[in-house]
Design a protein around this motif. Sequence first.
Motif, short mmCIF file in Angstrom:
data_model
loop_
_atom_site.label_atom_id
_atom_site.label_comp_id
_atom_site.label_asym_id
_atom_site.label_seq_id
_atom_site.Cartn_x
_atom_site.Cartn_y
_atom_site.Cartn_z
N LYS A 1 0.91 -1.40 -0.09
CA LYS A 1 0.02 -0.11 -0.14
C LYS A 1 0.85 1.29 0.18
N ALA A 2 1.81 1.13 0.73
CA ALA A 2 2.73 2.45 0.97
C ALA A 2 3.63 2.61 -0.23
N ASN A 3 3.93 1.65 -0.96
CA ASN A 3 4.61 1.68 -2.45
C ASN A 3 3.85 2.33 -3.34
N VAL A 4 2.69 1.66 -3.48
CA VAL A 4 1.66 1.89 -4.66
C VAL A 4 1.26 3.45 -4.46
N SER A 5 1.11 3.77 -2.98
CA SER A 5 0.64 5.28 -2.89
C SER A 5 1.89 6.21 -3.19
N ALA A 6 3.28 5.89 -2.64
CA ALA A 6 4.29 6.81 -2.89
C ALA A 6 5.10 6.72 -4.15
N MET A 7 4.68 5.58 -5.12
CA MET A 7 5.47 5.58 -6.36
C MET A 7 5.34 6.74 -7.22
N VAL A 8 4.29 7.59 -7.21
CA VAL A 8 4.00 8.91 -8.00
C VAL A 8 5.20 9.71 -7.34
N GLN A 9 5.28 9.89 -6.16
CA GLN A 9 6.38 10.80 -5.46
C GLN A 9 7.67 10.41 -5.84
N ILE A 10 8.08 8.89 -5.84
CA ILE A 10 9.42 8.65 -6.50
C ILE A 10 9.90 8.97 -7.98
N GLY A 11 8.68 8.83 -8.69
CA GLY A 11 8.70 9.52 -10.23
C GLY A 11 8.74 10.97 -10.04
N SER A 12 8.28 11.37 -9.21
CA SER A 12 7.99 12.87 -9.37
C SER A 12 9.37 13.54 -9.12
N VAL A 13 10.48 12.93 -8.32
CA VAL A 13 11.64 13.11 -7.90
C VAL A 13 12.43 13.47 -9.07
N GLY A 14 12.37 12.28 -10.03
CA GLY A 14 13.17 12.46 -11.29
C GLY A 14 12.54 13.60 -12.17
N GLY A 15 11.06 13.81 -12.16
CA GLY A 15 10.56 14.63 -13.10
C GLY A 15 10.86 15.99 -12.49
N ALA A 16 10.87 16.29 -11.43
CA ALA A 16 11.32 17.79 -10.69
C ALA A 16 12.87 17.85 -11.12
#
Length: 560
Positions: A76-91
Amino acid sequence: MAGGVKKPVNVFKLKDLNEPKNVFNWRLWFAVFSFGLLGAARGVDEGLISGAFNSKDFQRTINYASYDEATQTNIKANVSAMVQIGSVGGALFAFLICDRIGRIWATRLLCVVWILGIAIFMGHGGSLGAIYAGRFIAGLGVGQTPVVGPVYIAEIAPASVRGLCTCIFTGFVYLGIVLAYFANYGAQVNLGDTTHARWLAPTSLHIIFAGIVFILTFFQYESPRFLVKKGLHEKALEYMARIRHLPPDDLYVVSEVNAIRAAHEEELEAIRGASWTGILKEMFLIPSNLYRLYLSVMVQIMSQWSGAGSITLYAVDLFKILGITGKNESLLVTAVFGIVKLIAAILCALFLVDVIGRKRALLLGISLQAIAMIYVAGFLTAVPKLGVDDSYVLPASEKAASRGAIAMIYISGFGWALGWNSMQYLLTAELFPLRIRAVSTSLAMTLHFVNQYGNTRALPNMLLPVSQGGISPTGTFWCFAAVTILGGVWVWVSIPETQGRSLESMNRLFELPWYKVGLHGNDDADRQDEAINEKENGAFGTAGHVDDIDEKHTERESRV
């Protein structure tokens, strides 16, 4: 200033910066609306993912029940937070795209990446790997939104309403959250919990918002400040005139573009050229810029670890801990929570940030957030079994206190929207000089998503009982309360007021030693402004000044 006596200032009034009425025109507001919609990227995701994940059909497709409790928590934590991980690269690489292809094309590209990631997520076919990949790719697009959106808005907005315009981005974060919460609630009530449509229909909000923003970019003008940076001075003047709804030869437009050009030339002159080493030197070796980086970094750390962002993401679970039972009731209470945040963001944008100032609005929001966190932490201390013992039933005598804690979650969200969540975008977008604005904002937003990921990923484990390696709900909220109070003290000491100041005049806020900037920087900058106005008699933008800029540009190019 008359007779050496300074006129009293009405803090509940916009600064009069002698801006023509034409600058507040439909083109400006249409552009602000179009790029403000980018804020919905984060809001939609924060509001959707918890409800979508908790649907029975979604859990069935990934065979969620087959995992043990610890693994379920991590999934649950991984699915919820995966956008934040990708967002690190995006930013992180947003500044490269922003500075190479411009703010408009960067927006179009991020929308395409955002849609691609969501499409993969929606078509995962029961594969956790596809779910992670889709949300990571979506994050690469979403992570660029708080760089591109606020930077573009800050660069085109008149100084007197720049705070309002940039806070519209924040308002759309909460509009996205509200729509996502109600989409989850509506799907739960009308589509049932066992159909694919239960989570696919709300998730389509991502594609709707990305598609709308993509289309709207074809009706916008590129940022004149970006064009100046690229040496396209005539195009910058043309676009500025259109955005300001004034003729290209209007004194206000010419003066504004000349001020941008002059400031850019001074930045280039200071570091002798436009190479990457020059940009790095400008960021880290010029004390005033280094202090601005420090402010941006600390804003991200303090805001994210105050806990309000993760409360938004896990609102359904936290309301359950505080005594809300029943999935429909929990989703409805969560949706109302989103409305409260949206109202706070609107109030901040319209009546506070450009009226009483950034710093006062931020301290007001932090104060409300701190009071709320302390109450919730105190309530959980008095009823320690909540959220720890699943068999515990809240007695009738504690119902009123429970409703009080829920109300305090609303107040914390209200304070967060007034304070940290508005300022973490606004201050970052307006503090930096043109040459390093995109790269510095990108760095700050990278840290934003790193801290958001850390907080989002940590919260499910923090809420676990101490016996299972967590710090319990009680410890979690005391931790958030402590960080919030510490953040308030830091803001009071460190952050100067930027209200009503042009982007090109921000340097004057940082002329004092670093330990005096937060407390005295604004007064010192005002004194400098008065001295400059008296010396130049308000004149800026004569033909001679244009010639001077062209001559300096030619000299610098010949040296480089």
